[in-house]
Design a protein around this motif. Structure first.
Motif, PDB file in Angstrom:
ATOM      1  N   ALA A  80       0.811  -1.221   0.000  1.00  0.00           N
ATOM      2  CA  ALA A  80       0.000   0.000   0.000  1.00  0.00           C
ATOM      3  C   ALA A  80       0.840   1.265   0.000  1.00  0.00           C
ATOM      4  O   ALA A  80       1.824   1.388   0.730  1.00  0.00           O
ATOM      5  CB  ALA A  80      -0.929  -0.014   1.204  1.00  0.00           C
ATOM      6  N   THR A  82      -1.297   4.095  -0.024  1.00  0.00           N
ATOM      7  CA  THR A  82      -2.307   4.862   0.717  1.00  0.00           C
ATOM      8  C   THR A  82      -2.973   3.927   1.716  1.00  0.00           C
ATOM      9  O   THR A  82      -3.367   2.818   1.368  1.00  0.00           O
ATOM     10  CB  THR A  82      -3.381   5.447  -0.224  1.00  0.00           C
ATOM     11  OG1 THR A  82      -2.788   6.427  -1.078  1.00  0.00           O
ATOM     12  CG2 THR A  82      -4.507   6.104   0.574  1.00  0.00           C
ATOM     13  N   SER A 149      -5.348   9.961  -4.104  1.00  0.00           N
ATOM     14  CA  SER A 149      -4.122   9.517  -3.463  1.00  0.00           C
ATOM     15  C   SER A 149      -3.559   8.360  -4.280  1.00  0.00           C
ATOM     16  O   SER A 149      -4.293   7.689  -5.014  1.00  0.00           O
ATOM     17  CB  SER A 149      -4.384   9.074  -2.013  1.00  0.00           C
ATOM     18  OG  SER A 149      -5.266   7.969  -1.988  1.00  0.00           O
ATOM     19  N   GLY A 151      -2.177   4.750  -5.461  1.00  0.00           N
ATOM     20  CA  GLY A 151      -2.459   3.360  -5.164  1.00  0.00           C
ATOM     21  C   GLY A 151      -1.168   2.555  -5.132  1.00  0.00           C
ATOM     22  O   GLY A 151      -0.105   3.045  -5.516  1.00  0.00           O
ATOM     23  N   ARG A 153      -4.240   1.053  -2.561  1.00  0.00           N
ATOM     24  CA  ARG A 153      -4.801   1.471  -1.286  1.00  0.00           C
ATOM     25  C   ARG A 153      -5.085   0.245  -0.426  1.00  0.00           C
ATOM     26  O   ARG A 153      -5.513  -0.782  -0.922  1.00  0.00           O
ATOM     27  CB  ARG A 153      -6.120   2.225  -1.505  1.00  0.00           C
ATOM     28  CG  ARG A 153      -5.987   3.632  -2.059  1.00  0.00           C
ATOM     29  CD  ARG A 153      -7.350   4.166  -2.431  1.00  0.00           C
ATOM     30  NE  ARG A 153      -7.331   5.601  -2.675  1.00  0.00           N
ATOM     31  CZ  ARG A 153      -8.361   6.303  -3.129  1.00  0.00           C
ATOM     32  NH1 ARG A 153      -9.509   5.683  -3.378  1.00  0.00           N
ATOM     33  NH2 ARG A 153      -8.278   7.599  -3.321  1.00  0.00           N
ATOM     34  N   ASP A 185      -6.110  -2.882  -4.919  1.00  0.00           N
ATOM     35  CA  ASP A 185      -6.458  -2.415  -3.579  1.00  0.00           C
ATOM     36  C   ASP A 185      -6.909  -3.592  -2.712  1.00  0.00           C
ATOM     37  O   ASP A 185      -7.282  -4.644  -3.229  1.00  0.00           O
ATOM     38  CB  ASP A 185      -7.584  -1.383  -3.637  1.00  0.00           C
ATOM     39  CG  ASP A 185      -7.170  -0.081  -4.324  1.00  0.00           C
ATOM     40  OD1 ASP A 185      -5.951   0.131  -4.505  1.00  0.00           O
ATOM     41  OD2 ASP A 185      -8.069   0.709  -4.676  1.00  0.00           O
TER      42      ASP A 185
END
Length: 347
Positions: A80, A82, A149, A151, A153, A185
């Motif tokens: 990650a 974020t 933001s 990635g 995430r 994500d």
């Protein structure tokens, strides 16, 4: 604090409006219900901190054990850049993940307490000067849109809070989280596990009576905020294991006939002796059951970690290829009990 930004999505009257709506609904519902989020005023938060240190209350210690043991592995698997935390509070447990994520660029804590968000950000930025913190003053159970933001995430939802949702609410919540995930994500969830009934009940009915005081604190909140005349001595705390649903129910039971006035709502609420208010459910999970719930929301459970005693689990799930990854969460769901009139969680 140049690397700190706060976005407000709640107006100053949001909490008061929500409390009025929840109390009006709950005190006119059969059975009577109150969402557990109203436990947590300053006194309630202090009491919960005491609960986490009680010998009977294992979930906080068990989850921290997993985070300390597996933070590097979680970081490696997720990669990650974020980190999004739903219901972040003090961000204390999340610091283990932040320290383990070398490529982390942005931390997005989501909470309804501005003071908690600012305090946590100040502590984190002092320890991690290169980190960006974009806090969201928001109720993550409502419509939520994340800021831009990098990635991938990692969305984290710790503390077993998902267990406070009824199954239909969990389905809506998981689907809404899935909607903000893009390929690559992941979602990290903390879940308390099914275990011996005596252990479970003791965790919610400790010998010192701290949980009883915590449960009754919701009445003190209503008295203060809505001009009610609840007397905590008129109600007894009860924690019951619902074997069929596999969840703990926290209840407040009237010791005798009581008539309560809630002046702000112009409402009079009668209680019969023994009548109960359901204040919280805390569902306990099995791996296969959670896997099915995640799959129904378009999430694939790929990692499962437990503490050494097998009491609590952290699971990592990734988005399947069918979601829109739109970056927003909609279709809000209330963390609590009794929001669905067709649902009757009280056994």
């Amino acid at each position: 604090m140049s690397d700190f930004q706060l976005t407000r999505t709640l107006d100053e009257h949001a909490a008061e409006t929500a409390l009025r709506a929840d109390v009006l609904h709950g005190m006119t519902h059969t059975p009577k219900v109150l969402p557990p989020k109203w436990f947590y005023d300053a006194r309630g938060s202090e009491l919960f901190e005491q609960i986490t240190r009680l010998p009977e209350y294992y979930p906080t210690r068990a989850e921290r054990e997993i985070l300390l043991e597996r933070a590097q592995e979680i970081a490696s698997v997720s990669g990650a850049r974020t980190l999004v935390e739903l219901g972040s509070g003090s961000s204390e447990k999340t610091r283990h993940l932040i320290e383990a994520l070398p490529a982390l660029d942005t931390y997005i804590p989501v909470d309804v307490s501005e003071s908690a968000l600012r305090g946590a950000a100040q502590t984190l930025l002092a320890a991690h000067p290169g980190l960006r913190v974009h806090a969201l003053l928001a109720d993550f159970t409502g419509a939520l849109r994340l800021p831009e933001s990098p990635g991938p995430r990692l969305v984290v939802f710790l503390g077993g809070t998902i267990g406070n949702l009824l199954p239909p609410e969990r389905a809506v919540f998981l689907a809404s989280v899935r909607a903000m995930l893009s390929p690559g994500d992941a979602l990290l969830i903390g879940t308390d596990l099914v275990k011996d009934e005596a252990v479970l009940v003791a965790a919610y009915d400790d010998a010192q009576g701290v949980t009883a005081e915590f449960n009754k604190n919701v009445l003190a909140v209503i008295d203060r905020e809505l001009g009610a005349d609840f007397h905590t001595a008129d109600f007894a705390h009860a924690a019951v294991w619902n074997r069929e649903q596999e969840w703990i129910e926290m209840r407040l039971r009237a010791r005798s006939e009581v008539l309560v006035k809630i002046r702000a709502l112009d409402l009079v609420v009668p209680f019969e002796a023994g009548e109960e208010i359901l204040t919280e459910i805390s569902a306990k999970f099995r791996q296969e059951g959670l896997r099915k719930e995640l799959a129904a929301a378009g999430l694939e459970l790929t990692q499962w970690w437990t503490d050494a005693a097998g009491r609590f689990a952290l699971s990592l799930s990734v988005a399947d290829g069918d979601g829109d990854g739109g970056g927003g969460v909609g279709g809000g769901v209330g963390v609590g009990v009794g929001d669905d009139d067709d649902a009757d969680p009280a056994a």
